[in-house]
Write a protein that holds these residues in place. Structure first.
Motif, PDB file in Angstrom:
ATOM      1  N   LEU A   1      36.013  38.620  43.560  1.00  0.00           N
ATOM      2  CA  LEU A   1      37.178  38.564  42.366  1.00  0.00           C
ATOM      3  C   LEU A   1      37.674  37.089  42.623  1.00  0.00           C
ATOM      4  O   LEU A   1      38.416  36.455  42.299  1.00  0.00           O
ATOM      5  N   HIS A   2      38.052  36.888  43.904  1.00  0.00           N
ATOM      6  CA  HIS A   2      39.060  36.302  44.979  1.00  0.00           C
ATOM      7  C   HIS A   2      38.213  34.438  44.411  1.00  0.00           C
ATOM      8  O   HIS A   2      38.695  33.555  44.031  1.00  0.00           O
ATOM      9  N   LEU A   3      36.501  34.363  44.554  1.00  0.00           N
ATOM     10  CA  LEU A   3      36.181  33.588  44.582  1.00  0.00           C
ATOM     11  C   LEU A   3      36.088  33.127  43.174  1.00  0.00           C
ATOM     12  O   LEU A   3      36.307  32.394  42.304  1.00  0.00           O
ATOM     13  N   PHE A   4      36.166  34.603  41.349  1.00  0.00           N
ATOM     14  CA  PHE A   4      35.853  33.799  40.607  1.00  0.00           C
ATOM     15  C   PHE A   4      37.575  32.985  40.245  1.00  0.00           C
ATOM     16  O   PHE A   4      38.067  32.224  39.249  1.00  0.00           O
ATOM     17  N   ASN A   5      38.664  34.376  40.943  1.00  0.00           N
ATOM     18  CA  ASN A   5      40.009  33.509  40.819  1.00  0.00           C
ATOM     19  C   ASN A   5      39.786  31.724  41.595  1.00  0.00           C
ATOM     20  O   ASN A   5      40.536  31.098  40.744  1.00  0.00           O
ATOM     21  N   ALA A   6      39.552  31.160  42.618  1.00  0.00           N
ATOM     22  CA  ALA A   6      39.228  29.445  42.483  1.00  0.00           C
ATOM     23  C   ALA A   6      38.194  29.404  41.663  1.00  0.00           C
ATOM     24  O   ALA A   6      39.144  27.639  41.406  1.00  0.00           O
ATOM     25  N   PHE A   7      37.489  29.656  41.188  1.00  0.00           N
ATOM     26  CA  PHE A   7      36.838  28.947  40.326  1.00  0.00           C
ATOM     27  C   PHE A   7      37.829  28.759  38.603  1.00  0.00           C
ATOM     28  O   PHE A   7      37.834  27.652  38.481  1.00  0.00           O
ATOM     29  N   ASN A   8      38.150  29.577  38.311  1.00  0.00           N
ATOM     30  CA  ASN A   8      38.810  29.909  36.977  1.00  0.00           C
ATOM     31  C   ASN A   8      39.684  28.782  37.848  1.00  0.00           C
ATOM     32  O   ASN A   8      40.336  27.806  36.600  1.00  0.00           O
ATOM     33  N   ARG A   9      40.898  28.391  38.571  1.00  0.00           N
ATOM     34  CA  ARG A   9      42.187  27.835  39.050  1.00  0.00           C
ATOM     35  C   ARG A   9      41.926  26.337  38.562  1.00  0.00           C
ATOM     36  O   ARG A   9      42.546  25.953  38.641  1.00  0.00           O
ATOM     37  N   ALA A  10      40.650  25.989  39.826  1.00  0.00           N
ATOM     38  CA  ALA A  10      40.412  24.503  39.221  1.00  0.00           C
ATOM     39  C   ALA A  10      39.336  24.184  38.134  1.00  0.00           C
ATOM     40  O   ALA A  10      38.760  23.897  37.919  1.00  0.00           O
ATOM     41  N   ARG A  11      39.081  24.780  36.861  1.00  0.00           N
ATOM     42  CA  ARG A  11      38.891  24.529  35.787  1.00  0.00           C
ATOM     43  C   ARG A  11      37.252  25.463  35.798  1.00  0.00           C
ATOM     44  O   ARG A  11      36.729  24.081  35.433  1.00  0.00           O
ATOM     45  N   PHE A  12      36.491  25.905  36.677  1.00  0.00           N
ATOM     46  CA  PHE A  12      35.050  25.791  37.090  1.00  0.00           C
ATOM     47  C   PHE A  12      34.132  25.008  36.926  1.00  0.00           C
ATOM     48  O   PHE A  12      33.466  24.550  36.629  1.00  0.00           O
ATOM     49  N   PRO A  13      34.544  24.148  38.973  1.00  0.00           N
ATOM     50  CA  PRO A  13      33.676  23.383  38.766  1.00  0.00           C
ATOM     51  C   PRO A  13      32.612  23.709  39.179  1.00  0.00           C
ATOM     52  O   PRO A  13      32.019  25.288  39.163  1.00  0.00           O
ATOM     53  N   PRO A  14      31.258  23.083  39.198  1.00  0.00           N
ATOM     54  CA  PRO A  14      29.867  23.278  39.841  1.00  0.00           C
ATOM     55  C   PRO A  14      30.218  24.455  41.121  1.00  0.00           C
ATOM     56  O   PRO A  14      29.952  25.149  41.451  1.00  0.00           O
ATOM     57  N   THR A  15      31.262  23.652  42.039  1.00  0.00           N
ATOM     58  CA  THR A  15      31.179  24.362  43.363  1.00  0.00           C
ATOM     59  C   THR A  15      32.607  24.489  43.769  1.00  0.00           C
ATOM     60  O   THR A  15      33.769  23.457  43.360  1.00  0.00           O
ATOM     61  N   VAL A  16      33.283  25.642  44.903  1.00  0.00           N
ATOM     62  CA  VAL A  16      34.537  25.296  45.363  1.00  0.00           C
ATOM     63  C   VAL A  16      34.754  25.765  47.122  1.00  0.00           C
ATOM     64  O   VAL A  16      33.534  26.345  47.308  1.00  0.00           O
ATOM     65  N   THR A  17      35.518  24.487  47.766  1.00  0.00           N
ATOM     66  CA  THR A  17      34.488  25.164  48.974  1.00  0.00           C
ATOM     67  C   THR A  17      36.153  25.579  49.181  1.00  0.00           C
ATOM     68  O   THR A  17      37.491  24.885  49.062  1.00  0.00           O
TER      69      THR A  17
END
Length: 120
Positions: free
Chosen positions: A29-45
């Motif tokens: 859920l925290h990873l999903f939130n990080a993707f959501n906040r970044a507007r769902f890019p292909p990856t998040v670091t």
């Protein structure tokens, strides 16, 4: 990600069906939130320190969980085909697998790769 709410609903279905550990669910859920906040890019670091801080997981004695707990949760999510990750510079690069694409056996698929183990 075209349908984030459908994706998240599917995650909750899989979490219940596959009895994912609480720490695994919270990490996802925290990873999903990080993707959501970044507007769902292909990856998040993210760094492990960032994730541990976001998770706020503590054991029964009130001590923050260790890096090994985080490492194990990441490995279980990867083994179940829910995420993928690779070390990248000073952090870890994460991918959320598409939970809405399954084969006839119910295994999650990523491109042409098939992830078994969701029945474990």
């Amino acid at each position: 990600m075209d349908r984030p709410l459908s994706h998240l609903n599917r995650f909750f279905e899989l979490a219940a069906e596959k009895r994912l550990a609480g720490s695994d669910q919270l990490l996802y859920l925290h990873l999903f939130n990080a993707f959501n906040r970044a507007r769902f890019p292909p990856t998040v670091t993210l760094t492990d320190e960032e994730l541990l801080s976001r998770l706020g997981l503590y054991d029964r004695s009130g001590k923050r969980v260790s890096r090994s707990t985080l490492k194990n949760a990441k490995a279980r999510l990867k083994m179940k085909g829910l995420i993928d990750f690779a070390r990248s510079g000073g952090g870890t690069e994460y991918w959320l697998e598409d939970l809405l694409e399954e084969d006839a056996n119910g295994s999650v698929r990523r491109g042409t790769e098939q992830y078994a183990g969701l029945d474990d």
